[in-house]
Design an enzyme around this catalytic site. Structure first.
Site, PDB file in Angstrom:
ATOM      1  N   CYS A 114       0.865  -1.218  -0.356  1.00 31.95           N
ATOM      2  CA  CYS A 114      -0.057  -0.078   0.253  1.00 31.95           C
ATOM      3  C   CYS A 114       0.690   1.083   0.172  1.00 31.95           C
ATOM      4  O   CYS A 114       0.521   2.416  -0.849  1.00 31.95           O
ATOM      5  CB  CYS A 114      -1.369   0.269   1.353  1.00 31.95           C
ATOM      6  SG  CYS A 114      -2.140  -1.355   1.249  1.00 31.95           S
ATOM      7  N   HIS A 276      -3.507   6.745   1.375  1.00 32.31           N
ATOM      8  CA  HIS A 276      -3.889   5.920   0.599  1.00 32.31           C
ATOM      9  C   HIS A 276      -5.407   4.872   0.771  1.00 32.31           C
ATOM     10  O   HIS A 276      -5.502   5.674   2.183  1.00 32.31           O
ATOM     11  CB  HIS A 276      -2.608   5.095   1.078  1.00 32.31           C
ATOM     12  CG  HIS A 276      -2.722   3.234   1.195  1.00 32.31           C
ATOM     13  ND1 HIS A 276      -3.827   2.605  -0.090  1.00 32.31           N
ATOM     14  CD2 HIS A 276      -3.303   2.066   1.441  1.00 32.31           C
ATOM     15  CE1 HIS A 276      -3.909   1.505  -0.276  1.00 32.31           C
ATOM     16  NE2 HIS A 276      -4.304   1.717   1.294  1.00 32.31           N
ATOM     17  N   ASN A 306     -10.239  -1.220  -2.618  1.00 32.07           N
ATOM     18  CA  ASN A 306      -8.977  -0.594  -1.728  1.00 32.07           C
ATOM     19  C   ASN A 306      -7.743  -0.530  -3.335  1.00 32.07           C
ATOM     20  O   ASN A 306      -7.950  -2.617  -3.407  1.00 32.07           O
ATOM     21  CB  ASN A 306      -8.490  -1.052  -0.587  1.00 32.07           C
ATOM     22  CG  ASN A 306      -7.072  -0.916  -0.828  1.00 32.07           C
ATOM     23  OD1 ASN A 306      -5.731  -0.561  -1.395  1.00 32.07           O
ATOM     24  ND2 ASN A 306      -6.609  -1.104   1.134  1.00 32.07           N
TER      25      ASN A 306
HETATM   26  N1  ACO Z   1     -19.468  -9.772   5.098  1.00 26.70           N
HETATM   27  C1  ACO Z   1     -19.932  -9.865   6.345  1.00 26.70           C
HETATM   28  N2  ACO Z   1     -19.354  -9.766   6.729  1.00 26.70           N
HETATM   29  C2  ACO Z   1     -18.255 -10.155   7.456  1.00 26.70           C
HETATM   30  C3  ACO Z   1     -17.539  -9.650   6.558  1.00 26.70           C
HETATM   31  C4  ACO Z   1     -17.792  -9.010   5.090  1.00 26.70           C
HETATM   32  N3  ACO Z   1     -17.814  -8.849   3.733  1.00 26.70           N
HETATM   33  N4  ACO Z   1     -16.286 -10.031   6.679  1.00 26.70           N
HETATM   34  C5  ACO Z   1     -15.574 -10.219   7.705  1.00 26.70           C
HETATM   35  N5  ACO Z   1     -17.283 -10.270   8.246  1.00 26.70           N
HETATM   36  C6  ACO Z   1     -17.684 -10.567  10.034  1.00 26.70           C
HETATM   37  C7  ACO Z   1     -16.515 -11.106  10.388  1.00 26.70           C
HETATM   38  O1  ACO Z   1     -16.521 -12.987  10.519  1.00 26.70           O
HETATM   39  C8  ACO Z   1     -17.228 -10.895  11.872  1.00 26.70           C
HETATM   40  O2  ACO Z   1     -18.208 -12.244  11.956  1.00 26.70           O
HETATM   41  P1  ACO Z   1     -18.270 -12.726  13.642  1.00 26.70           P
HETATM   42  O3  ACO Z   1     -18.441 -11.358  14.403  1.00 26.70           O
HETATM   43  O4  ACO Z   1     -19.565 -13.206  13.444  1.00 26.70           O
HETATM   44  O5  ACO Z   1     -16.997 -13.175  13.898  1.00 26.70           O
HETATM   45  C9  ACO Z   1     -17.688  -9.828  12.103  1.00 26.70           C
HETATM   46  O6  ACO Z   1     -18.101  -9.352  10.298  1.00 26.70           O
HETATM   47  C10 ACO Z   1     -16.794  -9.374  12.635  1.00 26.70           C
HETATM   48  O7  ACO Z   1     -15.203  -9.313  11.960  1.00 26.70           O
HETATM   49  P2  ACO Z   1     -13.598  -8.102  11.685  1.00 26.70           P
HETATM   50  O8  ACO Z   1     -12.793  -9.019  11.642  1.00 26.70           O
HETATM   51  O9  ACO Z   1     -13.165  -7.963  13.606  1.00 26.70           O
HETATM   52  O10 ACO Z   1     -14.531  -7.303  11.560  1.00 26.70           O
HETATM   53  P3  ACO Z   1     -14.863  -5.552  11.549  1.00 26.70           P
HETATM   54  O11 ACO Z   1     -15.030  -4.467  12.396  1.00 26.70           O
HETATM   55  O12 ACO Z   1     -12.531  -5.557  12.155  1.00 26.70           O
HETATM   56  O13 ACO Z   1     -13.862  -5.040   9.886  1.00 26.70           O
HETATM   57  C11 ACO Z   1     -12.060  -4.196   8.615  1.00 26.70           C
HETATM   58  C12 ACO Z   1     -13.199  -5.452   9.303  1.00 26.70           C
HETATM   59  C13 ACO Z   1     -13.395  -3.813   7.609  1.00 26.70           C
HETATM   60  C14 ACO Z   1     -11.471  -5.246   7.367  1.00 26.70           C
HETATM   61  C15 ACO Z   1     -11.629  -3.676  10.051  1.00 26.70           C
HETATM   62  O14 ACO Z   1     -10.894  -4.346  10.718  1.00 26.70           O
HETATM   63  C16 ACO Z   1     -10.636  -2.702   9.010  1.00 26.70           C
HETATM   64  O15 ACO Z   1     -10.932  -1.708   8.274  1.00 26.70           O
HETATM   65  N6  ACO Z   1      -9.936  -2.735   9.148  1.00 26.70           N
HETATM   66  C17 ACO Z   1      -8.857  -1.696   8.688  1.00 26.70           C
HETATM   67  C18 ACO Z   1      -7.867  -3.171   7.357  1.00 26.70           C
HETATM   68  C19 ACO Z   1      -7.523  -2.304   6.346  1.00 26.70           C
HETATM   69  O16 ACO Z   1      -8.519  -1.543   5.613  1.00 26.70           O
HETATM   70  N7  ACO Z   1      -7.089  -3.196   5.784  1.00 26.70           N
HETATM   71  C20 ACO Z   1      -7.284  -2.573   3.914  1.00 26.70           C
HETATM   72  C21 ACO Z   1      -5.644  -3.470   3.202  1.00 26.70           C
HETATM   73  S1  ACO Z   1      -4.815  -2.895   4.029  1.00 26.70           S
HETATM   74  C22 ACO Z   1      -3.875  -0.894   3.830  1.00 26.70           C
HETATM   75  O17 ACO Z   1      -4.470  -0.790   3.228  1.00 26.70           O
HETATM   76  C23 ACO Z   1      -3.944  -0.898   5.384  1.00 26.70           C
END
Ligand code: ACO
Length: 349
Positions: A114, A276, A306
Site C-alpha cells: 500500500c 492511501h 482499495n
Molecule cells: N461481510 C460480512 N461480514 C463480514 C465480512 C464481510 N465482508 N468480513 C468479515 N465479516 C464478519 C466477521 O466474520 C466477523 O463475524 P463474527 O463476529 O461473527 O465473527 C465480523 O464481521 C467482524 O469481523 P472483524 O474482522 O472484527 O470486522 P471489523 O469490524 O474489524 O471490520 C475490517 C473488518 C473492515 C477489515 C476492519 O478491521 C478494518 O477496516 N481494518 C483495517 C484494515 C484495512 O483497512 N485493510 C485494508 C488493506 S490494508 C491497507 O491498505 C493498509
C-alpha cells in the site's frame, strides 16, 4: 541540487464495475456491512484475460506521458510499484518498457504494497535530485481480482480490494512553485505476518513456526507452491483487520505531521491530503486527528475500493482532474500498509 515535480499524471480503471450487491453472489456479505465498515460501494475488476497489471499501467502511463508533453522514448527510468505483478519475475517495469517501446532504460520494481507508490516516488525524487535522470515514469498498478478468496472464508479481505492503475512523470522542477519538498519512509517488520500473502514463497514456516505439513509432503523443488497449500486456501492474502486498523490510525497521522514539521507547516496549511485509500474509516480517523476540514482530504474509495499501490496516484489524478489541486497548492500524500511500511510525501503542486 535539483528539485523534482510531477509533470504529468494519468489513471486507468477497468470498465467492469462490481457492486457490493454483486459480491453477494459469491459470499455471505451485504452492501450494508461493507459500506459501514469500509465506505466502499463498488470497485472495478480487470477483464479476466485481456487486462493485466501491466496493461492497465500502460494505459495510465500513456496519459501521464502525454500530459507531461513528452513521448515514451523520452522516459529514462521506470519505477513500478505493485503486489500483483504479471509474473513472479521478471517485474512489471520491464514489461512496460517493452509494451511502450521505450529505450533500453533502467526499470525498477518496488514491493511495498500500500505504501509502494509513495516509496516509488521517493526513489524517483532522489534520482532527479542527483541529476541522474530527467523523465522518470512512476507507476502503481494492481490486478487484485485475479487472486482473492471469493468464498465466505475470505470475505474480510476480498470485499476491500479493487483493480486499477495510476502513473506520474517526474521531472526536474524549473521553479520553486512546483516541487516535491520531502519524502519520509518507515517500516516496522515486527508485525509482517498480520497483513501478508505467505505463498508462494521460500519461508517454509520459518517465521510463523506453524506445522510443516505443506512442505514435508511436497516433492523436492515444489515447495514454493504445493497442492496442499491450494487445497487449504493458503494461496490468498491474510489480514488481521482490527490489528491493521489500530496501527494505521497511529502511523498515518504521525508520518503526515513528520512531513509538515520537516517543512515548517501545520495541518491547517495542507491544501489537499491524499491518503492511501485503505478504508474510509481510517481516512476519517486521520482527518479528525489532524483537525482537517472535509475539503482538505480527498477520498474516492467508495468507487474503487482499495487498489493498494495504485490508490494514491488514482486519487491524486482524480483530485487534480476535478480541479481540487492547483499550481502552488500544498499537497500531502500518505500511505500505510503491509510490512508494516508507511510513508509520506509533501509537495507544492
Ligand atoms: N461481510 C460480512 N461480514 C463480514 C465480512 C464481510 N465482508 N468480513 C468479515 N465479516 C464478519 C466477521 O466474520 C466477523 O463475524 P463474527 O463476529 O461473527 O465473527 C465480523 O464481521 C467482524 O469481523 P472483524 O474482522 O472484527 O470486522 P471489523 O469490524 O474489524 O471490520 C475490517 C473488518 C473492515 C477489515 C476492519 O478491521 C478494518 O477496516 N481494518 C483495517 C484494515 C484495512 O483497512 N485493510 C485494508 C488493506 S490494508 C491497507 O491498505 C493498509
Amino acid at each position: 541540487m535539483f528539485s523534482s515535480k510531477i509533470a504529468g499524471i494519468g489513471m486507468y480503471v477497468p470498465n467492469n464495475v462490481v457492486t457490493n450487491q454483486d459480491l453477494t453472489k459469491y459470499m455471505d456479505t451485504s452492501d450494508e456491512w461493507i459500506q459501514e465498515r469500509t465506505g466502499i460501494k463498488e470497485r472495478r475488476y480487470a477483464h479476466r484475460t485481456e487486462e493485466t497489471t501491466t496493461t492497465m499501467a500502460v494505459e495510465a502511463s500513456k496519459i501521464a506521458i502525454e500530459r507531461a508533453g513528452i513521448t515514451p522514448q523520452d522516459i529514462d527510468f521506470i519505477v513500478f510499484a505493485t503486489l500483483s505483478p504479471d509474473y513472479y519475475f521478471p517485474g512489471c517495469g520491464v514489461l512496460v518498457q517493452r509494451a511502450m517501446k521505450m529505450k533500453e532504460i533502467g526499470a525498477l520494481d518496488i514491493r511495498n504494497q500500500c505504501s509502494g507508490f509513495v516509496y516509488a516516488l521517493s526513489v524517483a525524487d532522489q534520482f532527479i535530485k542527483t541529476g541522474m535522470y530527467k523523465n522518470i515514469l512512476v507507476i502503481g498498478s494492481e490486478k487484485h481480482s485475479f487472486g482473492l478468496d471469493f468464498s465466505t472464508r475470505g470475505r474480510n479481505v476480498s470485499v476491500i480490494f479493487g483493480d486499477g492503475a495510476g502513473a506520474v512523470v517526474l521531472q526536474p522542477s524549473s521553479d520553486d512553485q512546483s516541487a516535491i519538498l520531502s519524502t519520509h519512509l518507515h517500516s516496522d517488520g515486527e508485525s509482517a505476518e498480520i497483513l501478508a500473502m505467505y505463498n508462494p514463497g521460500t519461508h517454509a514456516n520459518h517465521w510463523t513456526k506453524e506445522p510443516l505439513a505443506n512442505f514435508d509432503e511436497a516433492p523436492i523443488g515444489q515447495m514454493f507452491m504445493s497442492h496442499n497449500m491450494i487445497d487449504n486456501a493458503q494461496n490468498f492474502p491474510f489480514m488481521d483487520g482490527p490489528s491493521v486498523f489500530k496501527k494505521a490510525v497511529v502511523k498515518f497521522p504521525e508520518v503526515i505531521v513528520e512531513a509538515l514539521q520537516a517543512n515548517g507547516y501545520q495541518p491547517s496549511d495542507i491544501s489537499v491530503l491524499i491518503p492511501h485509500q485503505a478504508n474510509l474509516r481510517i481516512a476519517q480517523f486521520v482527518q479528525q486527528k489532524l483537525g482537517l476540514r472535509d475539503d482538505q482530504v480527498f477520498n474516492n474509495i467508495h468507487k474503487y475500493g482499495n487498489t493498494t499501490a495504485a490508490s494514491v496516484p488514482i486519487a491524486l489524478c482524480e483530485a487534480w482532474e476535478a480541479g481540487k489541486i492547483k499550481k502552488g497548492d500544498l499537497v500531502c500524500l500518505a500511505a500505510f500498509g503491509s510490512g508494516f511500511t508507511w510513508a509520506s510525501c509533501l509537495m507544492k503542486w
